[in-house]
Design a protein around this motif. Structure first.
Motif, PDB file in Angstrom:
ATOM      1  N   ILE A   1     -12.437   8.796-103.663  1.00 32.92           N
ATOM      2  CA  ILE A   1     -12.309   7.332-103.656  1.00 32.92           C
ATOM      3  C   ILE A   1     -13.611   6.686-103.205  1.00 32.92           C
ATOM      4  CG2 ILE A   1     -11.140   5.400-102.518  1.00 32.92           C
ATOM      5  CD1 ILE A   1      -8.603   7.258-102.521  1.00 32.92           C
ATOM      6  N   ALA A   2     -14.235   7.235-102.165  1.00 36.15           N
ATOM      7  CA  ALA A   2     -15.501   6.679-101.664  1.00 36.15           C
ATOM      8  C   ALA A   2     -16.580   6.727-102.738  1.00 36.15           C
ATOM      9  CB  ALA A   2     -15.944   7.431-100.409  1.00 36.15           C
ATOM     10  N   GLU A   3     -16.661   7.826-103.490  1.00 37.59           N
ATOM     11  CA  GLU A   3     -17.678   7.926-104.541  1.00 37.59           C
ATOM     12  C   GLU A   3     -17.402   6.960-105.688  1.00 37.59           C
ATOM     13  OE1 GLU A   3     -18.447  11.885-105.911  1.00 37.59           O
ATOM     14  OE2 GLU A   3     -19.132  12.554-103.938  1.00 37.59           O
ATOM     15  N   VAL A   4     -16.159   6.837-106.086  1.00 32.29           N
ATOM     16  CA  VAL A   4     -15.824   5.899-107.171  1.00 32.29           C
ATOM     17  C   VAL A   4     -16.109   4.468-106.726  1.00 32.29           C
ATOM     18  CG1 VAL A   4     -13.925   4.937-108.537  1.00 32.29           C
ATOM     19  CG2 VAL A   4     -14.161   7.418-108.313  1.00 32.29           C
TER      20      VAL A   4
ATOM     21  N   GLY B   1     -22.342  -0.498-100.998  1.00 32.93           N
ATOM     22  CA  GLY B   1     -22.192   0.668-101.864  1.00 32.93           C
ATOM     23  C   GLY B   1     -23.264   1.706-101.593  1.00 32.93           C
ATOM     24  N   ALA B   2     -24.499   1.264-101.416  1.00 30.07           N
ATOM     25  CA  ALA B   2     -25.590   2.194-101.100  1.00 30.07           C
ATOM     26  C   ALA B   2     -25.386   2.814 -99.723  1.00 30.07           C
ATOM     27  CB  ALA B   2     -26.932   1.469-101.161  1.00 30.07           C
ATOM     28  N   LEU B   3     -24.907   2.033 -98.779  1.00 33.38           N
ATOM     29  CA  LEU B   3     -24.651   2.547 -97.433  1.00 33.38           C
ATOM     30  C   LEU B   3     -23.547   3.609 -97.453  1.00 33.38           C
ATOM     31  CD1 LEU B   3     -25.507   2.225 -94.491  1.00 33.38           C
ATOM     32  CD2 LEU B   3     -23.757   0.475 -94.252  1.00 33.38           C
ATOM     33  N   ILE B   4     -22.520   3.408 -98.255  1.00 37.72           N
ATOM     34  CA  ILE B   4     -21.461   4.413 -98.402  1.00 37.72           C
ATOM     35  C   ILE B   4     -22.066   5.716 -98.925  1.00 37.72           C
ATOM     36  CG2 ILE B   4     -19.393   5.048 -99.715  1.00 37.72           C
ATOM     37  CD1 ILE B   4     -18.612   2.034 -99.583  1.00 37.72           C
ATOM     38  N   GLY B   5     -22.912   5.616 -99.946  1.00 35.67           N
ATOM     39  CA  GLY B   5     -23.576   6.797-100.478  1.00 35.67           C
ATOM     40  C   GLY B   5     -24.421   7.500 -99.428  1.00 35.67           C
ATOM     41  N   LEU B   6     -25.154   6.725 -98.649  1.00 28.62           N
ATOM     42  CA  LEU B   6     -25.966   7.310 -97.568  1.00 28.62           C
ATOM     43  C   LEU B   6     -25.110   8.034 -96.544  1.00 28.62           C
ATOM     44  CD1 LEU B   6     -28.634   4.577 -96.754  1.00 28.62           C
ATOM     45  CD2 LEU B   6     -29.076   6.932 -97.438  1.00 28.62           C
ATOM     46  N   MET B   7     -23.987   7.446 -96.196  1.00 27.68           N
ATOM     47  CA  MET B   7     -23.126   8.072 -95.198  1.00 27.68           C
ATOM     48  C   MET B   7     -22.484   9.353 -95.733  1.00 27.68           C
ATOM     49  SD  MET B   7     -21.420   4.867 -93.107  1.00 27.68           S
ATOM     50  CE  MET B   7     -20.350   4.408 -94.422  1.00 27.68           C
ATOM     51  N   LEU B   8     -22.302   9.441 -97.035  1.00 28.82           N
ATOM     52  CA  LEU B   8     -21.713  10.647 -97.612  1.00 28.82           C
ATOM     53  C   LEU B   8     -22.738  11.774 -97.735  1.00 28.82           C
ATOM     54  CD1 LEU B   8     -19.491   9.121-100.443  1.00 28.82           C
ATOM     55  CD2 LEU B   8     -18.724  10.093 -98.269  1.00 28.82           C
TER      56      LEU B   8
ATOM     57  N   GLY C   1     -26.107  11.810 -96.443  1.00 33.08           N
ATOM     58  CA  GLY C   1     -27.042  11.992 -95.329  1.00 33.08           C
ATOM     59  C   GLY C   1     -26.713  13.168 -94.422  1.00 33.08           C
ATOM     60  N   PRO C   2     -25.473  13.266 -93.935  1.00 33.29           N
ATOM     61  CA  PRO C   2     -25.147  14.395 -93.056  1.00 33.29           C
ATOM     62  C   PRO C   2     -25.294  15.758 -93.740  1.00 33.29           C
ATOM     63  CG  PRO C   2     -23.500  12.677 -92.855  1.00 33.29           C
ATOM     64  CD  PRO C   2     -24.383  12.294 -93.997  1.00 33.29           C
ATOM     65  N   VAL C   3     -25.032  15.821 -95.032  1.00 31.78           N
ATOM     66  CA  VAL C   3     -25.190  17.090 -95.751  1.00 31.78           C
ATOM     67  C   VAL C   3     -26.657  17.508 -95.722  1.00 31.78           C
ATOM     68  CG1 VAL C   3     -24.966  18.240 -97.991  1.00 31.78           C
ATOM     69  CG2 VAL C   3     -23.171  16.690 -97.198  1.00 31.78           C
ATOM     70  N   TRP C   4     -27.557  16.560 -95.946  1.00 36.77           N
ATOM     71  CA  TRP C   4     -28.984  16.864 -95.912  1.00 36.77           C
ATOM     72  C   TRP C   4     -29.405  17.335 -94.522  1.00 36.77           C
ATOM     73  CZ3 TRP C   4     -33.322  13.974 -93.822  1.00 36.77           C
ATOM     74  CH2 TRP C   4     -34.548  14.525 -94.176  1.00 36.77           C
ATOM     75  N   VAL C   5     -28.914  16.651 -93.498  1.00 41.23           N
ATOM     76  CA  VAL C   5     -29.264  17.046 -92.128  1.00 41.23           C
ATOM     77  C   VAL C   5     -28.781  18.473 -91.851  1.00 41.23           C
ATOM     78  CG1 VAL C   5     -28.805  16.579 -89.683  1.00 41.23           C
ATOM     79  CG2 VAL C   5     -29.353  14.689 -91.229  1.00 41.23           C
TER      80      VAL C   5
ATOM     81  N   LEU D   1     -31.346   5.266-102.023  1.00 39.96           N
ATOM     82  CA  LEU D   1     -30.147   4.658-101.442  1.00 39.96           C
ATOM     83  C   LEU D   1     -30.496   3.837-100.203  1.00 39.96           C
ATOM     84  CD1 LEU D   1     -27.518   7.511-101.798  1.00 39.96           C
ATOM     85  CD2 LEU D   1     -27.497   5.293-102.945  1.00 39.96           C
ATOM     86  N   LEU D   2     -31.439   4.323 -99.406  1.00 37.03           N
ATOM     87  CA  LEU D   2     -31.888   3.568 -98.239  1.00 37.03           C
ATOM     88  C   LEU D   2     -32.514   2.238 -98.671  1.00 37.03           C
ATOM     89  CD1 LEU D   2     -32.354   3.378 -95.186  1.00 37.03           C
ATOM     90  CD2 LEU D   2     -34.518   4.600 -95.541  1.00 37.03           C
ATOM     91  N   VAL D   3     -33.346   2.296 -99.691  1.00 40.07           N
ATOM     92  CA  VAL D   3     -33.964   1.058-100.210  1.00 40.07           C
ATOM     93  C   VAL D   3     -32.884   0.108-100.727  1.00 40.07           C
ATOM     94  CG1 VAL D   3     -35.444   0.128-102.028  1.00 40.07           C
ATOM     95  CG2 VAL D   3     -36.198   2.122-100.711  1.00 40.07           C
ATOM     96  N   LEU D   4     -31.914   0.644-101.464  1.00 36.13           N
ATOM     97  CA  LEU D   4     -30.842  -0.200-102.002  1.00 36.13           C
ATOM     98  C   LEU D   4     -29.939  -0.757-100.906  1.00 36.13           C
ATOM     99  CD1 LEU D   4     -29.886   1.820-105.194  1.00 36.13           C
ATOM    100  CD2 LEU D   4     -31.073  -0.389-105.095  1.00 36.13           C
ATOM    101  N   ALA D   5     -29.852  -0.068 -99.762  1.00 33.65           N
ATOM    102  CA  ALA D   5     -29.081  -0.588 -98.635  1.00 33.65           C
ATOM    103  C   ALA D   5     -29.813  -1.725 -97.932  1.00 33.65           C
ATOM    104  CB  ALA D   5     -28.776   0.533 -97.639  1.00 33.65           C
ATOM    105  N   ILE D   6     -31.133  -1.770 -98.074  1.00 38.88           N
ATOM    106  CA  ILE D   6     -31.945  -2.802 -97.420  1.00 38.88           C
ATOM    107  C   ILE D   6     -32.168  -4.005 -98.337  1.00 38.88           C
ATOM    108  CG2 ILE D   6     -34.239  -3.296 -96.479  1.00 38.88           C
ATOM    109  CD1 ILE D   6     -34.295  -0.316 -95.585  1.00 38.88           C
ATOM    110  N   VAL D   7     -32.489  -3.740 -99.593  1.00 42.64           N
ATOM    111  CA  VAL D   7     -32.837  -4.792-100.550  1.00 42.64           C
ATOM    112  C   VAL D   7     -31.568  -5.314-101.227  1.00 42.64           C
ATOM    113  CG1 VAL D   7     -34.100  -5.256-102.683  1.00 42.64           C
ATOM    114  CG2 VAL D   7     -35.091  -3.766-100.946  1.00 42.64           C
TER     115      VAL D   7
END
Length: 166
Positions: free
Chosen positions: A88-91, A106-113, A115-119, A138-144
């Motif tokens: 649901i979060a991805e859709v 929407g970009a922030l949701i993607g980052l939260m999904l 980001g932790p996997v990358w870490v 996604l970080l840029v899209l969360a800011i702009v």
């Protein structure tokens, strides 16, 4: 460079990432058995629920606390619920980015999904830039406020006299 041209570039990036998140979310709904697609001229795969579980198992298996507890013990331990939360979060994130409705969220949701996997995968000896190539846009899209150009955020910002936060 004109603001309209720059806004158009951000809108294209937003739509592209919206298509990525939406397609992977829909793969979790409709392609649960086989996530490989062959359209004749192109063949590819998407991340369905079993693939997402496998990625998360690999990332959280040998990571540090508290991420191990959160993802390995809690999320994977309750995968029956969290696989649908992820879907649901991805859709939702994909639609928000694609349509430009609360695009920053929407970009922030993607980052939260992701980001932790990358870490969790930082010490796994994989190609270092595999996840930042998704994280940085996604970080840029969360800011702009990219949803304001060729998206619904622009209409909502006008309607609310510029107070629309996205």
């Amino acid at each position: 460079m004109s603001p309209r041209l720059l806004g158009g570039g951000f809108a294209a990036l937003r739509v592209f990432f919206g298509a990525i998140w939406l397609s992977n979310g829909l793969a979790k709904v409709f392609a649960n058995q086989n996530s490989n697609f062959d359209w004749g001229f192109v063949s590819f795969n998407l991340i369905n629920r079993p693939a997402a579980k496998s990625i998360l198992e690999g990332a959280s298996d040998d990571t540090f606390q508290p991420l191990r507890w959160i993802y390995h013990d809690f999320v994977l331990g309750n995968w029956g619920l969290f696989q649908w939360f992820l879907t649901i979060a991805e859709v939702v994130a994909g639609l928000m980015l694609l349509l430009g409705v609360a695009a920053r969220l929407g970009a922030l949701i993607g980052l939260m999904l992701i980001g932790p996997v990358w870490v969790m995968l930082l010490d796994s000896n994989q190609y270092f830039w595999a996840y930042p190539v998704e994280l940085l846009p996604l970080l840029v899209l969360a800011i702009v406020p990219a949803g304001r150009m060729f998206g619904q955020d622009g209409k909502l910002a006008t309607r609310y006299a510029g107070r629309w936060p996205f």
